[in-house]
Write a protein that holds these residues in place. Sequence first.
Motif, short mmCIF file in Angstrom:
data_model
loop_
_atom_site.label_atom_id
_atom_site.label_comp_id
_atom_site.label_asym_id
_atom_site.label_seq_id
_atom_site.Cartn_x
_atom_site.Cartn_y
_atom_site.Cartn_z
N LEU A 128 -2.72 0.43 -9.42
CA LEU A 128 -3.43 0.88 -8.23
C LEU A 128 -4.26 2.13 -8.50
N TYR A 129 -3.82 2.94 -9.45
CA TYR A 129 -4.56 4.15 -9.80
C TYR A 129 -5.90 3.80 -10.44
N TYR A 130 -5.91 2.76 -11.30
CA TYR A 130 -7.12 2.43 -12.05
C TYR A 130 -8.03 1.43 -11.36
N LYS A 180 7.20 1.53 2.45
CA LYS A 180 7.86 2.51 1.59
C LYS A 180 6.90 2.97 0.49
N GLU A 181 7.27 4.07 -0.15
CA GLU A 181 6.50 4.54 -1.29
C GLU A 181 6.69 3.57 -2.45
N ILE A 182 5.62 3.29 -3.17
CA ILE A 182 5.69 2.41 -4.33
C ILE A 182 6.19 3.23 -5.51
N LYS A 183 7.33 2.80 -6.09
CA LYS A 183 7.94 3.57 -7.18
C LYS A 183 7.81 2.88 -8.53
N ASN A 184 7.39 1.62 -8.54
CA ASN A 184 7.23 0.89 -9.79
C ASN A 184 6.07 1.51 -10.58
N PRO A 185 6.32 1.99 -11.82
CA PRO A 185 5.26 2.66 -12.57
C PRO A 185 4.10 1.73 -12.92
N ILE A 226 2.91 -0.88 -11.15
CA ILE A 226 2.09 -1.09 -9.95
C ILE A 226 1.34 0.19 -9.60
N ARG A 227 1.98 1.34 -9.75
CA ARG A 227 1.31 2.61 -9.46
C ARG A 227 0.14 2.84 -10.41
N SER A 228 0.32 2.55 -11.69
CA SER A 228 -0.78 2.74 -12.64
C SER A 228 -1.89 1.72 -12.38
#
Length: 98
Positions: free
Chosen positions: A40-42, A29-34, A36-38
């Motif tokens: 993974l972004y960095y 599924k798409e990761i919606k937790n902000p 975890i998303r931030s």
Amino acid sequence: MEHNIYIYIAVMALVTYAIRVLPLTLIRKEIKNPFIRSFLYYVPYTTLAVILQETQTPAAGALALGVGIATAWRGMSLFHVACCCCAVVFIAEFIMVP
């Protein structure tokens, strides 16, 4: 005790491969937790910072930083920027370190 470098390389390759493959196979599924998303972004930027900081000579890190900025400015992907930075550090330290 003599250490076999090929064992170390094989273990490192397996761990690196597992870190990249397991999320792709386990998370559908798409990761919606902000948070975890931030995170993974960095992660790629942190990897670049480590490449630039953990050099034997500061000049090699500075050269890699310049190449990284130039390649990113030309629109290359983060993977290509990291590869170019690694290559510059490898060549610069091969030339600079006796």
